[in-house]
Design a protein around this motif. Structure first.
Motif, PDB file in Angstrom:
ATOM      1  N   ASP A 132      -5.744   3.621  13.149  1.00 33.28           N
ATOM      2  CA  ASP A 132      -6.232   4.359  11.985  1.00 33.28           C
ATOM      3  C   ASP A 132      -7.601   3.848  11.559  1.00 33.28           C
ATOM      4  OD1 ASP A 132      -3.819   5.931  11.556  1.00 33.28           O
ATOM      5  OD2 ASP A 132      -2.889   4.074  10.858  1.00 33.28           O
ATOM      6  N   VAL A 133      -7.782   2.532  11.677  1.00 33.98           N
ATOM      7  CA  VAL A 133      -8.971   1.884  11.146  1.00 33.98           C
ATOM      8  C   VAL A 133      -9.447   0.812  12.114  1.00 33.98           C
ATOM      9  CG1 VAL A 133      -9.867   0.404   9.283  1.00 33.98           C
ATOM     10  CG2 VAL A 133      -8.271   2.265   8.748  1.00 33.98           C
ATOM     11  N   CYS A 134     -10.765   0.658  12.235  1.00 32.48           N
ATOM     12  CA  CYS A 134     -11.347  -0.466  12.961  1.00 32.48           C
ATOM     13  C   CYS A 134     -12.321  -1.187  12.029  1.00 32.48           C
ATOM     14  CB  CYS A 134     -12.083   0.002  14.211  1.00 32.48           C
ATOM     15  SG  CYS A 134     -12.994  -1.322  15.053  1.00 32.48           S
ATOM     16  N   HIS A 186     -11.466   5.610  11.196  1.00 28.50           N
ATOM     17  CA  HIS A 186     -12.383   5.051  10.207  1.00 28.50           C
ATOM     18  C   HIS A 186     -12.925   3.739  10.758  1.00 28.50           C
ATOM     19  CE1 HIS A 186     -12.878   3.689   5.676  1.00 28.50           C
ATOM     20  NE2 HIS A 186     -14.039   3.819   6.301  1.00 28.50           N
ATOM     21  N   TYR A 187     -14.246   3.587  10.740  1.00 29.34           N
ATOM     22  CA  TYR A 187     -14.898   2.385  11.283  1.00 29.34           C
ATOM     23  C   TYR A 187     -15.650   1.687  10.158  1.00 29.34           C
ATOM     24  CZ  TYR A 187     -18.127  -0.326  14.293  1.00 29.34           C
ATOM     25  OH  TYR A 187     -18.860  -1.312  14.902  1.00 29.34           O
ATOM     26  N   LEU A 188     -15.303   0.407   9.897  1.00 28.57           N
ATOM     27  CA  LEU A 188     -15.953  -0.376   8.857  1.00 28.57           C
ATOM     28  C   LEU A 188     -16.745  -1.504   9.509  1.00 28.57           C
ATOM     29  CD1 LEU A 188     -12.838   0.414   7.744  1.00 28.57           C
ATOM     30  CD2 LEU A 188     -13.821  -0.548   5.647  1.00 28.57           C
ATOM     31  N   PHE A 189     -18.010  -1.598   9.151  1.00 28.56           N
ATOM     32  CA  PHE A 189     -18.925  -2.535   9.802  1.00 28.56           C
ATOM     33  C   PHE A 189     -19.497  -3.519   8.783  1.00 28.56           C
ATOM     34  CE2 PHE A 189     -23.284  -3.622  11.187  1.00 28.56           C
ATOM     35  CZ  PHE A 189     -23.008  -4.204  12.418  1.00 28.56           C
ATOM     36  N   ILE A 190     -19.345  -4.818   9.046  1.00 26.50           N
ATOM     37  CA  ILE A 190     -19.957  -5.828   8.188  1.00 26.50           C
ATOM     38  C   ILE A 190     -21.393  -6.061   8.632  1.00 26.50           C
ATOM     39  CG2 ILE A 190     -19.975  -8.247   7.494  1.00 26.50           C
ATOM     40  CD1 ILE A 190     -17.097  -8.269   7.215  1.00 26.50           C
ATOM     41  N   SER A 191     -22.312  -5.715   7.756  1.00 25.71           N
ATOM     42  CA  SER A 191     -23.730  -5.901   8.030  1.00 25.71           C
ATOM     43  C   SER A 191     -24.244  -7.071   7.187  1.00 25.71           C
ATOM     44  CB  SER A 191     -24.490  -4.600   7.738  1.00 25.71           C
ATOM     45  OG  SER A 191     -25.837  -4.693   8.133  1.00 25.71           O
ATOM     46  N   LEU A 211     -10.862  -0.598   0.930  1.00 23.95           N
ATOM     47  CA  LEU A 211     -11.737   0.504   1.350  1.00 23.95           C
ATOM     48  C   LEU A 211     -11.082   1.301   2.467  1.00 23.95           C
ATOM     49  CD1 LEU A 211     -15.270  -1.203   1.461  1.00 23.95           C
ATOM     50  CD2 LEU A 211     -14.486   0.511  -0.195  1.00 23.95           C
ATOM     51  N   ALA A 212     -10.459   0.584   3.400  1.00 23.45           N
ATOM     52  CA  ALA A 212      -9.776   1.252   4.512  1.00 23.45           C
ATOM     53  C   ALA A 212      -8.613   2.088   3.999  1.00 23.45           C
ATOM     54  CB  ALA A 212      -9.292   0.211   5.518  1.00 23.45           C
ATOM     55  N   GLU A 213      -7.866   1.543   3.044  1.00 24.20           N
ATOM     56  CA  GLU A 213      -6.721   2.273   2.500  1.00 24.20           C
ATOM     57  C   GLU A 213      -7.160   3.566   1.810  1.00 24.20           C
ATOM     58  OE1 GLU A 213      -4.003  -1.695   1.518  1.00 24.20           O
ATOM     59  OE2 GLU A 213      -5.025  -0.627  -0.107  1.00 24.20           O
ATOM     60  N   ALA A 214      -8.295   3.496   1.111  1.00 25.01           N
ATOM     61  CA  ALA A 214      -8.785   4.672   0.374  1.00 25.01           C
ATOM     62  C   ALA A 214      -9.578   5.618   1.253  1.00 25.01           C
ATOM     63  CB  ALA A 214      -9.654   4.204  -0.799  1.00 25.01           C
ATOM     64  N   ALA A 238       0.841  -1.198   0.000  1.00 27.20           N
ATOM     65  CA  ALA A 238       0.000   0.000   0.000  1.00 27.20           C
ATOM     66  C   ALA A 238       0.877   1.250   0.000  1.00 27.20           C
ATOM     67  CB  ALA A 238      -0.903  -0.008   1.219  1.00 27.20           C
ATOM     68  N   ASP A 239       0.329   2.336  -0.509  1.00 30.89           N
ATOM     69  CA  ASP A 239       1.079   3.594  -0.538  1.00 30.89           C
ATOM     70  C   ASP A 239       1.365   4.101   0.863  1.00 30.89           C
ATOM     71  OD1 ASP A 239       1.017   3.579  -3.303  1.00 30.89           O
ATOM     72  OD2 ASP A 239      -0.807   4.795  -3.419  1.00 30.89           O
ATOM     73  N   ARG A 240       0.418   3.848   1.796  1.00 30.79           N
ATOM     74  CA  ARG A 240       0.589   4.329   3.169  1.00 30.79           C
ATOM     75  C   ARG A 240       0.213   3.221   4.134  1.00 30.79           C
ATOM     76  NH1 ARG A 240      -2.785   6.982   7.034  1.00 30.79           N
ATOM     77  NH2 ARG A 240      -4.551   6.856   5.575  1.00 30.79           N
ATOM     78  N   PRO A 241       1.142   2.789   4.995  1.00 26.94           N
ATOM     79  CA  PRO A 241       0.804   1.733   5.949  1.00 26.94           C
ATOM     80  C   PRO A 241      -0.175   2.238   7.006  1.00 26.94           C
ATOM     81  CG  PRO A 241       3.000   2.584   6.394  1.00 26.94           C
ATOM     82  CD  PRO A 241       2.555   3.213   5.115  1.00 26.94           C
ATOM     83  N   LEU A 242      -1.126   1.378   7.361  1.00 27.32           N
ATOM     84  CA  LEU A 242      -2.138   1.723   8.352  1.00 27.32           C
ATOM     85  C   LEU A 242      -1.979   0.856   9.595  1.00 27.32           C
ATOM     86  CD1 LEU A 242      -5.287   1.838   6.029  1.00 27.32           C
ATOM     87  CD2 LEU A 242      -4.015   3.806   6.909  1.00 27.32           C
ATOM     88  N   ASN A 243      -2.474   1.379  10.690  1.00 26.05           N
ATOM     89  CA  ASN A 243      -2.562   0.613  11.933  1.00 26.05           C
ATOM     90  C   ASN A 243      -4.018   0.180  12.066  1.00 26.05           C
ATOM     91  OD1 ASN A 243      -2.121  -0.522  14.414  1.00 26.05           O
ATOM     92  ND2 ASN A 243      -1.786   1.404  15.503  1.00 26.05           N
ATOM     93  N   ILE A 244      -4.290  -1.121  11.836  1.00 30.76           N
ATOM     94  CA  ILE A 244      -5.662  -1.623  11.698  1.00 30.76           C
ATOM     95  C   ILE A 244      -6.043  -2.509  12.880  1.00 30.76           C
ATOM     96  CG2 ILE A 244      -7.228  -2.995  10.268  1.00 30.76           C
ATOM     97  CD1 ILE A 244      -5.481  -2.309   7.860  1.00 30.76           C
TER      98      ILE A 244
END
Length: 380
Positions: free
Chosen positions: A104-106, A130-135, A253-256, A36-42
């Motif tokens: 950075d992301v959950c 950023h919060y991503l939820f699986i529905s 999605l998290a990266e973007a 990835a262009d920018r590493p995230l802490n997920i």
């Protein structure tokens, strides 16, 4: 046919998946996945069930730092020190391991109850960007409607107190509570995390690591050969998504930083029941024949078969035609059906013999023969 009750029952089985290695090329850390262009802490809530390990594998391959949070009942040894594995229990509100931390992301994988999102928000709001939820597509009020999109009406909760619902009360009234509680969990996500929220609504998730046997029943049955009972006329549309495609897309999605609501249903073309079965046969080969039996006859016999729903006349007829245009525009892609079937069969055949002998979805060969005989006698 599969109902909303089946969706939750099979979802519960999926979360009971054993910690097995990920099958398939793109989920493997050994392949040339671009960084990835920018590493995230997920932070991944769950992470050891069905799609979670694919998320983890892909995130690591992309160069991200990953932390999982779950009850610690299925630690995955192959991750070693590559993944920080925190332990807690959301059913009892034990989220102490998350306190005082930032990410950075959950990604929230297992939640079906609004209070889980509320409690996560108390600890994580302002601590994740950023919060991503699986529905689920079961949030829609009218499952019989064709072409449901993300703006379709949602199922209404008719209980007394959604925040008082527990796993036990949910399981006791799955048919009426599953969709509405998922919808309220989505709303709670926005309440706790504002506009930095992504809601992903999958339909049937399939592929390696799927412990439900919903889709697995069909490649397995086709590979066994002989006369195969097919519900309906073969033209009913079905929608499935490989768990790896879902898991990897969520990392992208998290990266973007993509927010919004998306139906994660596949593929990107109309897949009929016959096309799916012939696709399975193209992988497994061998002598096989397909006999179509009307859904009305099967219903009278009290028999349902997984994944399939009739395109008309069922409360769930729309489950085969959910709009995925918005997700595709946001980068959701699908591997070929042949790849999913090949890897699924390889994974399934790696399981212990006693597990392979189980029938967690579908019907036994004996029941199938009985139904085919009864159908022929009716037409005699």
């Amino acid at each position: 046919m599969t109902t909303r009750r089946d969706l939750l029952k099979f979802g519960a089985l999926a979360t009971a998946a054993a910690a097995l290695p990920a099958f398939g090329s793109s989920a493997s850390l050994g392949n040339a996945i671009p960084r990835a262009d920018r590493p995230l802490n997920i932070l991944i809530l769950g992470g050891t069930g069905f799609t979670g390990p694919f998320q983890v594998a892909y995130a690591l391959a992309r160069g991200h730092k990953v932390t999982t949070f779950n009850r610690g009942r299925r630690p995955i040894a192959e991750w070693g020190d590559k993944v920080e594995q925190l332990v807690g229990d959301r059913t009892t509100g034990d989220l102490k391991a998350l306190e005082g931390r930032t990410w950075d992301v959950c990604i929230d994988n297992p939640t079906s109850l609004p209070y889980w999102v509320r409690d996560a928000g108390k600890v994580l709001a302002g601590k994740v960007g950023h919060y991503l939820f699986i529905s689920t597509i079961s949030v829609y009020a009218d499952g019989s409607s064709h072409g449901m999109d993300e703006d379709s009406a949602l199922a209404a909760y008719k209980g007394k107190d959604a925040m008082a619902e527990t796993r036990e009360t949910l399981m006791a009234d799955i048919e009426n509570l599953y969709g509405p509680l998922k919808a309220l969990s989505e709303a709670e996500a926005h309440k706790q995390f504002g506009d930095k929220v992504t809601i992903v609504r999958p339909g049937y998730i399939v592929g390696p690591r799927d412990e439900t046997d919903r889709f697995t029943y069909w490649p397995k049955r086709v590979a066994e050969g002989g006369e195969i009972l097919v519900p309906g006329d073969g033209l009913d549309p079905i929608q499935i998504i490989d768990g790896r495609d879902l898991g990897e897309w969520m990392i992208r999605l998290a990266e973007a930083g993509t927010t919004g609501v998306f139906n994660a249903c596949g593929p990107d073309y109309t897949l009929t029941m016959d096309a799916a079965l012939h696709g399975c046969h193209a992988v497994s080969g061998g002598p096989a024949s397909f006999t179509h039996v009307p859904g009305e006859f099967l219903e009278k016999q009290g028999v349902g078969l997984p994944i399939w729903v009739p395109r008309e006349g069922s409360p769930y007829s729309g489950y085969g035609t959910v709009s995925n245009a918005r997700a595709i525009a946001a980068g959701l892609s699908f591997r070929p059906l042949a790849e999913t079937v090949t890897d699924l069969l390889a994974w399934y055949r790696s399981l212990p013999a006693e597990r392979q002998a189980e029938v967690r979805a579908g019907i036994t060969r004996e029941k199938e023969a009985e139904l085919l005989k009864a159908w022929r006698m009716q037409g005699a």
